[in-house]
Write an enzyme that holds these catalytic residues in place. Structure first.
Site, PDB file in Angstrom:
ATOM      1  N   ARG A  47       0.857  -1.205   0.000  1.00 46.92           N
ATOM      2  CA  ARG A  47       0.000   0.000   0.000  1.00 46.92           C
ATOM      3  C   ARG A  47       0.885   1.244   0.000  1.00 46.92           C
ATOM      4  NH1 ARG A  47      -1.633   2.071   4.521  1.00 46.92           N
ATOM      5  NH2 ARG A  47      -2.071   0.105   5.577  1.00 46.92           N
ATOM      6  N   TYR A  99     -15.730  17.464 -16.818  1.00 51.10           N
ATOM      7  CA  TYR A  99     -16.204  16.078 -16.771  1.00 51.10           C
ATOM      8  C   TYR A  99     -17.194  15.962 -15.603  1.00 51.10           C
ATOM      9  CZ  TYR A  99     -16.062  11.091 -15.743  1.00 51.10           C
ATOM     10  OH  TYR A  99     -16.415   9.794 -15.470  1.00 51.10           O
ATOM     11  N   LYS A 196      -7.601   5.937 -19.917  1.00 55.02           N
ATOM     12  CA  LYS A 196      -7.898   6.340 -21.308  1.00 55.02           C
ATOM     13  C   LYS A 196      -6.679   6.127 -22.223  1.00 55.02           C
ATOM     14  CE  LYS A 196     -11.596   7.645 -19.109  1.00 55.02           C
ATOM     15  NZ  LYS A 196     -12.761   6.794 -19.008  1.00 55.02           N
TER      16      LYS A 196
END
Ligand SMILES: Cc1ncc(COP(=O)(O)O)c(C=O)c1O
Length: 375
Positions: A47, A99, A196
């Site tokens: 982590r 967005y 993306k």
């Protein structure tokens, strides 16, 4: 060395086996040294950090000319961590066409903590300056914007932000560092949904923040990444590093295809308007020409003549463009945005957003030609 060579050759992991490609280190924990205190490998728990994440962050920082990168499990996790670095009572300026989930995060998660925002048309510089309040700390940019493809003059907004002691974030998901490098234009934090174009194949969810300087805010966000734990898995980091090696090969095809498709659709009698920054008809074409290198990206939106039904029918008649959300993959996608953004969205009912893939452009244009004949 040039950008494309460095992405392939630098920041790879060597495990002593002679493997040419980096291994995936799935281990969540790492052994202490003989002194019982140190971690000789530099890692202690995944982590906090992991070799694949470390390699990814180094590559992304270099691609954006930044000092450091902090990676996340999604683009919105990256955005959330920026907002978490603010304090109660802070005010943000957000593009009026940002967005839509950025607004949802602020409304649904941060309003309760006393963080407020004002929506502003980022092409109206006087409007941006007038919206600044004594408690404004951050100006958010997204260029080209999703889905109206408005272009923000990054340098002009950075000048306003500096004058008023605000820091800046630019969501560079659509432009990518292939077309625009916000760090070079003075932006403090560059945000990516790596889901993306950086991932490029619609099979990795991820996000990243690239910092111009490793300042106090960087340290805070780095701490939140490790403590909050919205981190990408070693496998996703490895896959993304793999995708980055073909990034410079994919991007010109996206952009050349988008330019040709936009030019074709702009002259079609059944299309009301094409929104693509590479077209001279785009309202901020000159800003895009100044700010974007190598082309104008692979995204465009179209307004179909008629109503929502006409737009939905066109999306349904296409054979190569899958009607699905998201963008930036090698395959072409089309999406009716209003139906995903909801009725409150300012997006036009007849707007379709297109992510132009790297298929042969002749096939993509032929697909639109047959679909437009049917509506
Ligand atoms: C411009 C932009 N920023 C951020 C995001 C959110 O990214 P993610 O879906 O990886 O959380 C998206 C998703 O479509 C986007 O288009």
């Amino acid at each position: 060395m040039e950008f494309s060579t460095r992405i392939i050759h630098e920041d790879n992991i060597e495990d002593g086996s002679g493997a040419v490609m980096s291994p995936i280190i799935l281990s969540t924990t790492f052994e202490r040294g003989e002194d019982g205190i140190s971690y000789p490998g530099g890692y202690f728990y995944s982590r906090y950090d992991n070799p694949n994440r470390h390699a990814l962050e180094n590559k992304l920082a270099k691609m954006e000319n930044g000092a450091a990168c902090v990676s996340f499990a999604s683009g919105l996790a990256a955005a959330t961590n920026v907002f978490q670095s603010l304090k109660s009572g802070d005010h943000i300026i957000i593009p009026d066409d940002t967005y839509f989930s950025i607004r949802s995060i602020l409304d649904q998660m941060f309003g309760a903590f006393g963080i407020s925002y004002t929506l502003v048309d980022m092409t109206d510089h006087a409007g941006v300056e007038n919206a600044i309040q004594p408690n404004t700390v951050l100006i958010w940019m997204e260029t080209p914007s999703n889905p109206s493809l408005k272009i923000t003059d990054i340098e002009a907004i950075v000048r306003i932000a500096k004058k008023h002691n605000c820091f800046t974030v630019a969501d560079n998901t659509w432009a990518t560092p292939f077309y625009t490098k916000p760090t070079d234009l003075g932006v403090d934090i560059t945000l990516h949904s790596t889901t993306k174009y950086l991932g490029g194949h619609s099979d990795i969810l991820g996000g990243a923040l690239i910092f111009k300087e490793t300042n106090e805010r960087y340290e805070r966000i780095r701490a939140f990444q490790k403590l909050g734990g919205a981190v990408p898995s070693p496998y996703d980091c490895w896959l993304l590093c793999r995708s980055l090696t073909t990034f410079v090969a994919r991007m010109p095809i996206h952009s050349n295809n988008a330019m040709q498709l936009a030019s074709y659709l702009e002259t079609h009698p059944k299309i009301e308007r094409v929104l693509y920054p590479g077209l001279p008809s785009h309202p901020q074409h000159s800003v895009a020409a100044k700010q974007m290198q190598n082309g104008y990206g692979g995204m465009l939106s179209i307004l179909v003549k008629g109503d929502r039904a006409a737009a939905l029918q066109l999306a349904g008649e296409l054979k190569l463009f899958t009607h699905a959300t998201s963008l930036g993959g090698v395959e072409s996608l089309i999406e009716h945005r209003k139906s995903i953004e909801g009725d409150a969205s300012p997006t036009a009912d007849n707007l379709l957003r297109i992510s132009v893939g790297i298929e042969d452009i002749k096939d993509l244009i032929a697909d639109f030609a047959q679909a437009l004949e049917k509506i």
